[in-house]
Design a protein around this motif. Structure first.
Motif, PDB file in Angstrom:
ATOM      1  N   ARG A  17       0.786  -1.115   0.111  1.00 16.56           N
ATOM      2  CA  ARG A  17       0.258  -0.079  -0.094  1.00 16.56           C
ATOM      3  C   ARG A  17       0.893   1.093  -0.043  1.00 16.56           C
ATOM      4  O   ARG A  17       1.866   1.394   0.634  1.00 16.56           O
ATOM      5  N   ILE A  18       0.434   2.178  -0.984  1.00 15.68           N
ATOM      6  CA  ILE A  18       1.239   3.485  -0.995  1.00 15.68           C
ATOM      7  C   ILE A  18       1.421   4.029   0.389  1.00 15.68           C
ATOM      8  O   ILE A  18       2.425   4.693   0.773  1.00 15.68           O
ATOM      9  N   GLU A  19       0.363   4.051   1.093  1.00 13.26           N
ATOM     10  CA  GLU A  19       0.388   4.825   2.552  1.00 13.26           C
ATOM     11  C   GLU A  19       1.723   4.123   3.368  1.00 13.26           C
ATOM     12  O   GLU A  19       2.172   4.949   4.024  1.00 13.26           O
ATOM     13  N   ALA A  20       1.602   2.831   3.335  1.00  6.72           N
ATOM     14  CA  ALA A  20       2.648   2.331   4.366  1.00  6.72           C
ATOM     15  C   ALA A  20       4.019   2.495   3.644  1.00  6.72           C
ATOM     16  O   ALA A  20       5.105   2.726   4.523  1.00  6.72           O
ATOM     17  N   VAL A  21       4.043   2.597   2.359  1.00  7.70           N
ATOM     18  CA  VAL A  21       5.475   2.445   1.744  1.00  7.70           C
ATOM     19  C   VAL A  21       5.934   4.141   1.898  1.00  7.70           C
ATOM     20  O   VAL A  21       6.870   4.358   2.496  1.00  7.70           O
ATOM     21  N   LEU A  22       4.782   5.128   2.013  1.00  5.62           N
ATOM     22  CA  LEU A  22       5.435   6.297   2.076  1.00  5.62           C
ATOM     23  C   LEU A  22       5.634   6.646   3.646  1.00  5.62           C
ATOM     24  O   LEU A  22       6.632   7.422   3.902  1.00  5.62           O
ATOM     25  N   GLN A  23       5.134   6.212   4.496  1.00  8.31           N
ATOM     26  CA  GLN A  23       5.264   6.235   5.947  1.00  8.31           C
ATOM     27  C   GLN A  23       6.520   5.598   6.203  1.00  8.31           C
ATOM     28  O   GLN A  23       7.283   6.038   7.020  1.00  8.31           O
ATOM     29  N   ALA A  24       6.709   4.435   5.672  1.00 10.42           N
ATOM     30  CA  ALA A  24       8.223   3.753   5.934  1.00 10.42           C
ATOM     31  C   ALA A  24       9.377   4.781   5.193  1.00 10.42           C
ATOM     32  O   ALA A  24      10.310   4.798   6.072  1.00 10.42           O
ATOM     33  N   LEU A  25       9.135   5.261   4.153  1.00 12.72           N
ATOM     34  CA  LEU A  25      10.112   6.191   3.514  1.00 12.72           C
ATOM     35  C   LEU A  25      10.141   7.591   4.198  1.00 12.72           C
ATOM     36  O   LEU A  25      11.264   8.276   3.963  1.00 12.72           O
ATOM     37  N   ALA A  26       9.334   7.790   5.110  1.00 10.21           N
ATOM     38  CA  ALA A  26       9.336   9.350   5.670  1.00 10.21           C
ATOM     39  C   ALA A  26      10.293   9.381   6.877  1.00 10.21           C
ATOM     40  O   ALA A  26      10.670  10.400   7.194  1.00 10.21           O
ATOM     41  N   ASP A  27      10.538   8.367   7.522  1.00 11.66           N
ATOM     42  CA  ASP A  27      11.657   8.394   8.527  1.00 11.66           C
ATOM     43  C   ASP A  27      13.200   8.658   8.005  1.00 11.66           C
ATOM     44  O   ASP A  27      13.576   7.570   7.218  1.00 11.66           O
ATOM     45  N   PRO A  28      13.823   9.320   8.591  1.00 12.50           N
ATOM     46  CA  PRO A  28      15.196   9.782   8.342  1.00 12.50           C
ATOM     47  C   PRO A  28      15.973   8.398   8.060  1.00 12.50           C
ATOM     48  O   PRO A  28      16.949   8.398   7.229  1.00 12.50           O
ATOM     49  N   VAL A  29      16.123   7.706   9.276  1.00 11.52           N
ATOM     50  CA  VAL A  29      16.765   6.539   9.394  1.00 11.52           C
ATOM     51  C   VAL A  29      16.649   5.413   8.368  1.00 11.52           C
ATOM     52  O   VAL A  29      17.397   4.979   7.872  1.00 11.52           O
ATOM     53  N   ARG A  30      15.153   5.268   7.890  1.00 15.01           N
ATOM     54  CA  ARG A  30      14.751   4.337   7.086  1.00 15.01           C
ATOM     55  C   ARG A  30      15.112   4.708   5.733  1.00 15.01           C
ATOM     56  O   ARG A  30      15.572   3.989   4.877  1.00 15.01           O
ATOM     57  N   LEU A  31      15.060   6.041   5.405  1.00  8.97           N
ATOM     58  CA  LEU A  31      15.510   6.539   4.174  1.00  8.97           C
ATOM     59  C   LEU A  31      17.237   6.376   4.063  1.00  8.97           C
ATOM     60  O   LEU A  31      17.287   6.072   2.835  1.00  8.97           O
ATOM     61  N   THR A  32      17.779   6.498   4.999  1.00 10.80           N
ATOM     62  CA  THR A  32      19.178   6.233   4.980  1.00 10.80           C
ATOM     63  C   THR A  32      19.447   4.812   4.511  1.00 10.80           C
ATOM     64  O   THR A  32      20.370   4.551   3.653  1.00 10.80           O
ATOM     65  N   ILE A  33      18.671   3.935   5.286  1.00  6.96           N
ATOM     66  CA  ILE A  33      19.059   2.547   4.960  1.00  6.96           C
ATOM     67  C   ILE A  33      18.508   2.020   3.527  1.00  6.96           C
ATOM     68  O   ILE A  33      19.346   1.447   2.627  1.00  6.96           O
ATOM     69  N   VAL A  34      17.364   2.837   2.802  1.00  5.18           N
ATOM     70  CA  VAL A  34      16.745   2.608   1.573  1.00  5.18           C
ATOM     71  C   VAL A  34      18.031   3.094   0.675  1.00  5.18           C
ATOM     72  O   VAL A  34      18.254   2.608  -0.537  1.00  5.18           O
ATOM     73  N   ARG A  35      18.510   4.216   0.924  1.00  4.44           N
ATOM     74  CA  ARG A  35      19.632   4.826   0.030  1.00  4.44           C
ATOM     75  C   ARG A  35      20.719   3.897   0.007  1.00  4.44           C
ATOM     76  O   ARG A  35      21.297   3.775  -1.112  1.00  4.44           O
ATOM     77  N   ALA A  36      21.079   3.332   1.032  1.00  7.43           N
ATOM     78  CA  ALA A  36      22.284   2.522   1.034  1.00  7.43           C
ATOM     79  C   ALA A  36      21.815   1.250   0.263  1.00  7.43           C
ATOM     80  O   ALA A  36      22.880   0.738  -0.683  1.00  7.43           O
ATOM     81  N   LEU A  37      20.671   0.589   0.408  1.00 11.75           N
ATOM     82  CA  LEU A  37      20.298  -0.700  -0.405  1.00 11.75           C
ATOM     83  C   LEU A  37      20.324  -0.225  -1.656  1.00 11.75           C
ATOM     84  O   LEU A  37      20.385  -1.209  -2.600  1.00 11.75           O
ATOM     85  N   ALA A  38      19.726   0.998  -2.232  1.00 17.09           N
ATOM     86  CA  ALA A  38      19.761   1.403  -3.614  1.00 17.09           C
ATOM     87  C   ALA A  38      20.986   1.384  -4.363  1.00 17.09           C
ATOM     88  O   ALA A  38      21.114   1.085  -5.716  1.00 17.09           O
ATOM     89  N   GLU A  39      21.986   1.294  -3.380  1.00 17.14           N
ATOM     90  CA  GLU A  39      23.418   1.165  -4.427  1.00 17.14           C
ATOM     91  C   GLU A  39      23.820  -0.024  -4.106  1.00 17.14           C
ATOM     92  O   GLU A  39      25.134  -0.273  -4.864  1.00 17.14           O
ATOM     93  N   SER A  40      23.049  -1.150  -3.743  1.00 15.35           N
ATOM     94  CA  SER A  40      23.656  -2.319  -3.769  1.00 15.35           C
ATOM     95  C   SER A  40      22.798  -3.405  -4.636  1.00 15.35           C
ATOM     96  O   SER A  40      21.650  -3.600  -4.255  1.00 15.35           O
TER      97      SER A  40
END
Length: 105
Positions: A17-40
């Motif tokens: 669900r888009i709401e869950a995805v946006l909520q997950a991505l809204a947190d700065p720590v989780r965004l840092t994790i996602v950015r790191a994963l995007a490069e691997s």
């Protein structure tokens, strides 16, 4: 270790669900994790991402991303390897990940 360690529950693509995805991505720590994963391509063990947080907080953030459908988490030996679900997210929400990842930090 039981079977649960090897088969963590992940939402199917049609359950994401888009709401869950946006909520997950809204947190700065989780965004840092996602950015790191995007490069691997192959995924990263959660402990390898530099974060100023405790192990239990890190586990919570990874679980939130997994339950939202943002990452896959698989057991590999004693490690848990996280991988970005880019293909699923790009198909469901074209441009969302690219936009989030390219946003100014």
């Amino acid at each position: 270790m039981g079977d649960m360690d090897h088969a963590l529950p992940h939402p199917e693509p049609d359950e994401i669900r888009i709401e869950a995805v946006l909520q997950a991505l809204a947190d700065p720590v989780r965004l840092t994790i996602v950015r790191a994963l995007a490069e691997s391509e192959t995924g990263i063990a959660c402990g390898c991402i530099e974060l100023p947080i405790s192990k239990s907080t890190r586990t919570h953030h990874i679980r939130t991303l997994r339950e939202a459908g943002v990452v896959w988490v698989r057991a590999e030996g004693t490690s848990r390897i996280s991988t970005l679900r880019r293909e699923d997210l790009d198909k469901l929400y074209p441009g969302l990940l690219d936009g989030v990842l390219s946003a100014r930090r």
